[in-house]
Design a protein around this motif. Structure first.
Motif, PDB file in Angstrom:
ATOM      1  N   CYS A  77       1.486  -2.020   4.928  1.00  0.00           N
ATOM      2  CA  CYS A  77       1.599  -2.920   3.785  1.00  0.00           C
ATOM      3  C   CYS A  77       0.299  -3.699   3.657  1.00  0.00           C
ATOM      4  O   CYS A  77      -0.132  -4.377   4.589  1.00  0.00           O
ATOM      5  N   CYS A  78      -0.309  -3.585   2.490  1.00  0.00           N
ATOM      6  CA  CYS A  78      -1.556  -4.296   2.221  1.00  0.00           C
ATOM      7  C   CYS A  78      -1.278  -5.507   1.332  1.00  0.00           C
ATOM      8  O   CYS A  78      -0.245  -5.595   0.671  1.00  0.00           O
ATOM      9  N   GLY A  89     -12.269   4.593  -0.276  1.00  0.00           N
ATOM     10  CA  GLY A  89     -12.805   3.450  -1.005  1.00  0.00           C
ATOM     11  C   GLY A  89     -12.010   2.165  -0.843  1.00  0.00           C
ATOM     12  O   GLY A  89     -12.274   1.187  -1.542  1.00  0.00           O
ATOM     13  N   CYS A  90     -11.053   2.125   0.088  1.00  0.00           N
ATOM     14  CA  CYS A  90     -10.224   0.924   0.254  1.00  0.00           C
ATOM     15  C   CYS A  90     -11.057  -0.315   0.577  1.00  0.00           C
ATOM     16  O   CYS A  90     -10.698  -1.425   0.203  1.00  0.00           O
ATOM     17  N   GLU A  91     -12.192  -0.111   1.250  1.00  0.00           N
ATOM     18  CA  GLU A  91     -13.048  -1.250   1.606  1.00  0.00           C
ATOM     19  C   GLU A  91     -13.696  -1.901   0.390  1.00  0.00           C
ATOM     20  O   GLU A  91     -14.209  -3.012   0.463  1.00  0.00           O
ATOM     21  N   LEU A  92     -13.646  -1.231  -0.753  1.00  0.00           N
ATOM     22  CA  LEU A  92     -14.226  -1.765  -1.982  1.00  0.00           C
ATOM     23  C   LEU A  92     -13.210  -2.511  -2.844  1.00  0.00           C
ATOM     24  O   LEU A  92     -13.574  -3.125  -3.841  1.00  0.00           O
ATOM     25  N   LEU A  93     -11.941  -2.443  -2.456  1.00  0.00           N
ATOM     26  CA  LEU A  93     -10.885  -3.136  -3.202  1.00  0.00           C
ATOM     27  C   LEU A  93     -11.045  -4.650  -3.044  1.00  0.00           C
ATOM     28  O   LEU A  93     -11.681  -5.113  -2.090  1.00  0.00           O
ATOM     29  N   PRO A  94     -10.470  -5.458  -3.945  1.00  0.00           N
ATOM     30  CA  PRO A  94     -10.647  -6.918  -3.921  1.00  0.00           C
ATOM     31  C   PRO A  94     -10.316  -7.616  -2.597  1.00  0.00           C
ATOM     32  O   PRO A  94     -10.888  -8.653  -2.303  1.00  0.00           O
ATOM     33  N   GLY A  95      -9.442  -7.073  -1.779  1.00  0.00           N
ATOM     34  CA  GLY A  95      -9.112  -7.703  -0.501  1.00  0.00           C
ATOM     35  C   GLY A  95      -9.997  -7.255   0.643  1.00  0.00           C
ATOM     36  O   GLY A  95      -9.824  -7.680   1.778  1.00  0.00           O
ATOM     37  N   GLU A  99      -7.922  -6.349   4.532  1.00  0.00           N
ATOM     38  CA  GLU A  99      -6.646  -6.511   3.842  1.00  0.00           C
ATOM     39  C   GLU A  99      -6.148  -5.207   3.207  1.00  0.00           C
ATOM     40  O   GLU A  99      -4.972  -5.079   2.906  1.00  0.00           O
ATOM     41  N   CYS A 100      -7.070  -4.250   2.979  1.00  0.00           N
ATOM     42  CA  CYS A 100      -6.739  -3.077   2.158  1.00  0.00           C
ATOM     43  C   CYS A 100      -6.867  -1.723   2.852  1.00  0.00           C
ATOM     44  O   CYS A 100      -6.408  -0.720   2.303  1.00  0.00           O
ATOM     45  N   CYS A 101      -7.502  -1.656   4.005  1.00  0.00           N
ATOM     46  CA  CYS A 101      -7.693  -0.382   4.709  1.00  0.00           C
ATOM     47  C   CYS A 101      -6.742  -0.297   5.895  1.00  0.00           C
ATOM     48  O   CYS A 101      -6.756  -1.169   6.778  1.00  0.00           O
ATOM     49  N   THR A 102      -5.937   0.746   5.925  1.00  0.00           N
ATOM     50  CA  THR A 102      -4.916   0.869   6.963  1.00  0.00           C
ATOM     51  C   THR A 102      -5.493   0.955   8.371  1.00  0.00           C
ATOM     52  O   THR A 102      -4.847   0.543   9.326  1.00  0.00           O
ATOM     53  N   SER A 103      -6.698   1.443   8.519  1.00  0.00           N
ATOM     54  CA  SER A 103      -7.296   1.557   9.849  1.00  0.00           C
ATOM     55  C   SER A 103      -7.584   0.189  10.478  1.00  0.00           C
ATOM     56  O   SER A 103      -7.790   0.093  11.680  1.00  0.00           O
ATOM     57  N   TYR A 104      -7.571  -0.870   9.671  1.00  0.00           N
ATOM     58  CA  TYR A 104      -7.820  -2.218  10.172  1.00  0.00           C
ATOM     59  C   TYR A 104      -6.516  -2.978  10.454  1.00  0.00           C
ATOM     60  O   TYR A 104      -6.539  -4.069  10.984  1.00  0.00           O
ATOM     61  N   ILE A 105      -5.390  -2.419  10.064  1.00  0.00           N
ATOM     62  CA  ILE A 105      -4.119  -3.144  10.149  1.00  0.00           C
ATOM     63  C   ILE A 105      -3.431  -2.874  11.482  1.00  0.00           C
ATOM     64  O   ILE A 105      -3.106  -1.731  11.798  1.00  0.00           O
ATOM     65  N   THR A 106      -3.212  -3.934  12.257  1.00  0.00           N
ATOM     66  CA  THR A 106      -2.555  -3.800  13.559  1.00  0.00           C
ATOM     67  C   THR A 106      -1.317  -4.687  13.684  1.00  0.00           C
ATOM     68  O   THR A 106      -0.458  -4.429  14.518  1.00  0.00           O
ATOM     69  N   ARG A 107      -1.196  -5.707  12.858  1.00  0.00           N
ATOM     70  CA  ARG A 107      -0.085  -6.653  12.953  1.00  0.00           C
ATOM     71  C   ARG A 107       1.213  -6.007  12.459  1.00  0.00           C
ATOM     72  O   ARG A 107       1.234  -5.308  11.460  1.00  0.00           O
TER      73      ARG A 107
END
Length: 157
Positions: A77-78, A89-95, A99-107
């Motif tokens: 969930c972003c 291109g998720c790293e280019l999204l407003p967040g 906030e927007c790339c699943t590879s960064y989400i761990t919580r």
């Protein structure tokens, strides 16, 4: 829904001790249940794996908390500010990437904050067939094999 003996805050997400009289709010630390039992800022465990006080997982079951955007795998969930979740291109999204790339989400989504990863404690959609991959090594499954509980429970379901 709160476990027996618990009372919900206004959002219906947090469950405090009934001795608090009210869950959260001003001067919660001065109530009979004290800060640990009455203040939502102190609640860190899911009602699925903990006694009161706890947070109720049902409040966002079947989707993302806080209006988040689910990725196409129904795993992450972003933030709603992203306008999408994961992918090229998720790293280019407003967040941005965090906030927007699943590879960064761990919580875990079970704590109710974005961005997050869905897990068995946040009740991933019922069409899930890979629940065994989501149960921690110290967890046990219920009869259906879709719900994982803490091993300390002895049984699940």
């Amino acid at each position: 829904t709160c476990p027996t003996g618990g009372i919900a805050d206004e959002s219906g997400y947090y469950c405090c001790l009934s001795s608090c009289g009210e869950c959260g709010g001003q001067d919660c630390d001065k109530r009979e249940g004290g800060e640990a039992g009455c203040c939502i800022s102190q609640i860190t465990k899911s009602c699925l794996i903990s006694d009161l006080p706890c947070y109720a997982y049902e409040s966002f079951s079947g989707g993302c908390p806080d209006g988040g955007i689910m990725d196409e795998t129904e795993t992450f969930c972003c933030s709603s500010t992203c306008g999408g979740c994961g992918g090229y291109g998720c790293e280019l999204l407003p967040g941005w990437a965090s906030e927007c790339c699943t590879s960064y989400i761990t919580r875990s989504c079970s704590i109710g904050f974005l961005p997050c990863k869905m897990d068995v404690y946040s009740t991933k959609s019922s069409s899930t067939t890979d629940a065994d991959e989501n149960c921690p090594s110290d967890g046990i499954f219920d009869e259906t094999g879709k719900v994982c509980c803490a091993e300390s429970c002895g049984q699940c379901g």
